[in-house]
Design a protein around this motif. Sequence first.
Motif, PDB file in Angstrom:
ATOM      1  N   ALA A  12       0.822  -1.213   0.000  1.00 14.64           N
ATOM      2  CA  ALA A  12       0.000   0.000   0.000  1.00 14.64           C
ATOM      3  C   ALA A  12       0.853   1.259   0.000  1.00 14.64           C
ATOM      4  O   ALA A  12       0.463   2.277  -0.589  1.00 14.64           O
ATOM      5  CB  ALA A  12      -0.934  -0.007   1.203  1.00 14.64           C
ATOM      6  N   SER A  13       2.026   1.224   0.642  1.00 16.85           N
ATOM      7  CA  SER A  13       2.896   2.404   0.653  1.00 16.85           C
ATOM      8  C   SER A  13       3.427   2.688  -0.749  1.00 16.85           C
ATOM      9  O   SER A  13       3.556   3.851  -1.156  1.00 16.85           O
ATOM     10  CB  SER A  13       4.058   2.202   1.635  1.00 16.85           C
ATOM     11  OG  SER A  13       4.926   1.163   1.196  1.00 16.85           O
ATOM     12  N   HIS A  14       3.716   1.624  -1.512  1.00 17.94           N
ATOM     13  CA  HIS A  14       4.176   1.813  -2.896  1.00 17.94           C
ATOM     14  C   HIS A  14       3.047   2.347  -3.772  1.00 17.94           C
ATOM     15  O   HIS A  14       3.272   3.208  -4.639  1.00 17.94           O
ATOM     16  CB  HIS A  14       4.708   0.493  -3.456  1.00 17.94           C
ATOM     17  CG  HIS A  14       5.844  -0.086  -2.673  1.00 17.94           C
ATOM     18  ND1 HIS A  14       7.082   0.519  -2.584  1.00 17.94           N
ATOM     19  CD2 HIS A  14       5.929  -1.217  -1.915  1.00 17.94           C
ATOM     20  CE1 HIS A  14       7.881  -0.204  -1.822  1.00 17.94           C
ATOM     21  NE2 HIS A  14       7.201  -1.267  -1.407  1.00 17.94           N
ATOM     22  N   VAL A  15       1.842   1.848  -3.550  1.00 15.46           N
ATOM     23  CA  VAL A  15       0.690   2.329  -4.312  1.00 15.46           C
ATOM     24  C   VAL A  15       0.452   3.807  -4.026  1.00 15.46           C
ATOM     25  O   VAL A  15       0.178   4.599  -4.940  1.00 15.46           O
ATOM     26  CB  VAL A  15      -0.571   1.505  -3.977  1.00 15.46           C
ATOM     27  CG1 VAL A  15      -1.796   2.100  -4.667  1.00 15.46           C
ATOM     28  CG2 VAL A  15      -0.379   0.053  -4.399  1.00 15.46           C
ATOM     29  N   ALA A  16       0.571   4.200  -2.753  1.00 14.69           N
ATOM     30  CA  ALA A  16       0.372   5.602  -2.384  1.00 14.69           C
ATOM     31  C   ALA A  16       1.380   6.493  -3.099  1.00 14.69           C
ATOM     32  O   ALA A  16       1.030   7.569  -3.613  1.00 14.69           O
ATOM     33  CB  ALA A  16       0.474   5.767  -0.874  1.00 14.69           C
ATOM     34  N   ARG A  17       2.637   6.065  -3.149  1.00 14.08           N
ATOM     35  CA  ARG A  17       3.649   6.860  -3.852  1.00 14.08           C
ATOM     36  C   ARG A  17       3.373   6.896  -5.348  1.00 14.08           C
ATOM     37  O   ARG A  17       3.580   7.917  -6.020  1.00 14.08           O
ATOM     38  CB  ARG A  17       5.042   6.293  -3.575  1.00 14.08           C
ATOM     39  CG  ARG A  17       5.548   6.593  -2.165  1.00 14.08           C
ATOM     40  CD  ARG A  17       7.040   6.343  -2.040  1.00 14.08           C
ATOM     41  NE  ARG A  17       7.365   4.925  -2.183  1.00 14.08           N
ATOM     42  CZ  ARG A  17       7.418   4.067  -1.188  1.00 14.08           C
ATOM     43  NH1 ARG A  17       7.133   4.469   0.047  1.00 14.08           N
ATOM     44  NH2 ARG A  17       7.733   2.802  -1.391  1.00 14.08           N
ATOM     45  N   LEU A  18       2.925   5.777  -5.899  1.00 15.73           N
ATOM     46  CA  LEU A  18       2.615   5.711  -7.325  1.00 15.73           C
ATOM     47  C   LEU A  18       1.500   6.686  -7.691  1.00 15.73           C
ATOM     48  O   LEU A  18       1.562   7.364  -8.727  1.00 15.73           O
ATOM     49  CB  LEU A  18       2.206   4.284  -7.703  1.00 15.73           C
ATOM     50  CG  LEU A  18       1.814   4.037  -9.161  1.00 15.73           C
ATOM     51  CD1 LEU A  18       3.017   4.262 -10.075  1.00 15.73           C
ATOM     52  CD2 LEU A  18       1.279   2.626  -9.339  1.00 15.73           C
ATOM     53  N   LEU A  19       0.492   6.766  -6.852  1.00 12.14           N
ATOM     54  CA  LEU A  19      -0.625   7.674  -7.116  1.00 12.14           C
ATOM     55  C   LEU A  19      -0.202   9.130  -6.981  1.00 12.14           C
ATOM     56  O   LEU A  19      -0.799  10.014  -7.602  1.00 12.14           O
ATOM     57  CB  LEU A  19      -1.792   7.361  -6.178  1.00 12.14           C
ATOM     58  CG  LEU A  19      -2.456   5.994  -6.408  1.00 12.14           C
ATOM     59  CD1 LEU A  19      -3.489   5.714  -5.322  1.00 12.14           C
ATOM     60  CD2 LEU A  19      -3.119   5.925  -7.782  1.00 12.14           C
ATOM     61  N   GLY A  20       0.816   9.376  -6.158  1.00 13.04           N
ATOM     62  CA  GLY A  20       1.436  10.690  -6.100  1.00 13.04           C
ATOM     63  C   GLY A  20       0.546  11.810  -5.625  1.00 13.04           C
ATOM     64  O   GLY A  20       0.746  12.968  -5.991  1.00 13.04           O
ATOM     65  N   ASP A  21      -0.439  11.504  -4.819  1.00 16.24           N
ATOM     66  CA  ASP A  21      -1.369  12.523  -4.354  1.00 16.24           C
ATOM     67  C   ASP A  21      -1.345  12.538  -2.832  1.00 16.24           C
ATOM     68  O   ASP A  21      -1.596  11.523  -2.182  1.00 16.24           O
ATOM     69  CB  ASP A  21      -2.784  12.208  -4.866  1.00 16.24           C
ATOM     70  CG  ASP A  21      -3.788  13.309  -4.550  1.00 16.24           C
ATOM     71  OD1 ASP A  21      -4.893  13.242  -5.108  1.00 16.24           O
ATOM     72  OD2 ASP A  21      -3.470  14.217  -3.754  1.00 16.24           O
ATOM     73  N   ASP A  22      -1.027  13.691  -2.252  1.00 13.32           N
ATOM     74  CA  ASP A  22      -0.955  13.794  -0.801  1.00 13.32           C
ATOM     75  C   ASP A  22      -2.294  13.500  -0.129  1.00 13.32           C
ATOM     76  O   ASP A  22      -2.346  13.182   1.054  1.00 13.32           O
ATOM     77  CB  ASP A  22      -0.490  15.196  -0.395  1.00 13.32           C
ATOM     78  CG  ASP A  22       0.951  15.461  -0.788  1.00 13.32           C
ATOM     79  OD1 ASP A  22       1.694  14.480  -0.977  1.00 13.32           O
ATOM     80  OD2 ASP A  22       1.330  16.644  -0.919  1.00 13.32           O
TER      81      ASP A  22
END
Length: 285
Positions: A12-22
């Motif tokens: 999930a942390s990688h997905v959050a970075r991939l989405l790139g939205d704070d």
Amino acid sequence: MSENSLRVLGTASHVARLLGDDDVVHSLYGPEGSPVYHFLTRYDEADAEAMLRVAKDRKGALLELACGSGRLTFPFLENGFDAVGLDMSPHMLALFNERLTEEKEEGNDYSGRVSTVQGDMTSFELDRKFDFITLGANAISYLDEKQRASLFASVRGHLAEDGRFLMTLIEFPGIEERDEPFETQAVVATGADADIPMLLTLLDFVDPDESLRSSNFLAQRVEDGTIVDTKIFTALSNILPAARLRAEIEAAGLRVLAQHEVVSEFQIQASFAIKPEIYLLETTV
């Protein structure tokens, strides 16, 4: 663990970075996450059924801590109890009250037998005693040691003579012998006619070294067959051995009477490398 409540681990942390939205990561118990949690857990009644088996033919007053949308409260109401539901989240309490309205429309009017309180389960004063106090859904794991001690003290002050404090917990047997983190993934879809149609992907990560579990739902909201919004709803919890909790409970002046196994048909966690076990601790003063 409030300071780490939006810390995301694993895939999930990688997905959050991939989405790139704070703005992509939100609490599972916040205004947008609460309906997702309610959808996922409303019909999982395994711990409620286990608690009612312990209660047997006894009746009286119930206090449900971290009541959420009332997953434990409503089965107790159906079995003749009066109840108070306490929760910190106004969003969860709003869902609780919506469910009260739904029940009334279906002919089950509990309005004179139940009330809700917005409050902190680690420190509360309600000026009354209860025959049963419940804490379900492994909610104890979201607290640190100091918070747990405070919760147990508050419970002791509100539990009637010969009353019962019933608490469920999830344990990962043998996790202390494992060095590497492990993760499970699962996909859940709402119906197309749901209030909020969405595709939910569970990314549930366990780190034995830190004794942490990061439960994340990648929620993709769908309109007319198209994904229109994506968010991650997250909750970070401690991994707590049952033996440690029993010792903390005894240190708080309560007595553990029994540890019951809980069998759940809620299969979303079934693919963990270590199959979690669910227990119900039965405690009294």
